[in-house]
Design an enzyme around this catalytic site. Sequence first.
Site, PDB file in Angstrom:
ATOM      1  N   SER A 114       0.809  -1.213   0.000  1.00  0.00           N
ATOM      2  CA  SER A 114       0.000   0.000   0.000  1.00  0.00           C
ATOM      3  C   SER A 114       0.850   1.274   0.000  1.00  0.00           C
ATOM      4  O   SER A 114       1.724   1.460  -0.836  1.00  0.00           O
ATOM      5  CB  SER A 114      -0.967  -0.041   1.199  1.00  0.00           C
ATOM      6  OG  SER A 114      -1.960   0.934   1.091  1.00  0.00           O
ATOM      7  N   ASP A 164      -9.031  -4.656  -5.800  1.00  0.00           N
ATOM      8  CA  ASP A 164      -8.556  -3.742  -4.754  1.00  0.00           C
ATOM      9  C   ASP A 164      -9.467  -2.519  -4.729  1.00  0.00           C
ATOM     10  O   ASP A 164      -9.523  -1.748  -5.681  1.00  0.00           O
ATOM     11  CB  ASP A 164      -7.116  -3.322  -5.046  1.00  0.00           C
ATOM     12  CG  ASP A 164      -6.460  -2.607  -3.871  1.00  0.00           C
ATOM     13  OD1 ASP A 164      -7.173  -1.927  -3.108  1.00  0.00           O
ATOM     14  OD2 ASP A 164      -5.227  -2.727  -3.733  1.00  0.00           O
ATOM     15  N   HIS A 187      -7.480  -5.618  -0.988  1.00  0.00           N
ATOM     16  CA  HIS A 187      -6.268  -4.872  -0.661  1.00  0.00           C
ATOM     17  C   HIS A 187      -5.507  -5.506   0.498  1.00  0.00           C
ATOM     18  O   HIS A 187      -4.294  -5.724   0.412  1.00  0.00           O
ATOM     19  CB  HIS A 187      -6.644  -3.425  -0.317  1.00  0.00           C
ATOM     20  CG  HIS A 187      -5.466  -2.524  -0.143  1.00  0.00           C
ATOM     21  ND1 HIS A 187      -4.623  -2.192  -1.182  1.00  0.00           N
ATOM     22  CD2 HIS A 187      -4.970  -1.881   0.957  1.00  0.00           C
ATOM     23  CE1 HIS A 187      -3.676  -1.379  -0.743  1.00  0.00           C
ATOM     24  NE2 HIS A 187      -3.862  -1.185   0.556  1.00  0.00           N
TER      25      HIS A 187
END
Length: 205
Positions: A114, A164, A187
């Site tokens: 991320s 995601d 995610h």
Amino acid sequence: MKNKFLIKRMVSCLLVLMTVFTFGLCQVKPAYAKTEHNPVVFVHGLGGASYNFAFIENYLKTQGWSQDELFAVDLPDKVLDVGNNAINSRVIDNYVNDVLQKTGKSKVDIVAHSMGGANSLYYITKLGGNAKVDKLVTLGGANGLVTSVAPEGVDVTSIYSLNDMIVNNYLSHLQGANNIRIYGVGHIGLLNNSNVNSLIVKALQ
């Protein structure tokens, strides 16, 4: 007579202790043994922590990496703000320097999730990290917040999922990188998916 006997006993005990202590010193192993792979530094995302990579770490250990090759940093700035990249990249810089010193290696590999992808790219492109990083693997990385192009001199793999819902795929995609789009994984799921784990291993080899 008693005193002489006690002194002899004390000297004998002291000699035994010294022998054991000396032998023990000779048997002490170095804190970080010589290893086959580059050290892997894991960089978490917003609101994350070093323990987020436990599943990936365990898998790497089944694939030949040792515990002495796996490191995970805890970043101080866990919210999305103007200073996030600048603050966290300096922590990554210090952490990588420490890992290299401890392991005696010249470069590390980074696996980032991320916002950790953006933080790592900022470190690589702005703080000279390209001289200390061999491979960068981002998982749903918010890479486009820093650059849309893979940095020169670093082997970059960007793994992201069609499903995601937090980081858009266009932010993860990097020109010049090995971009791998998968599906069916969220995610957070990128951190504990067996298919992703095998892709990480391929990227690090």
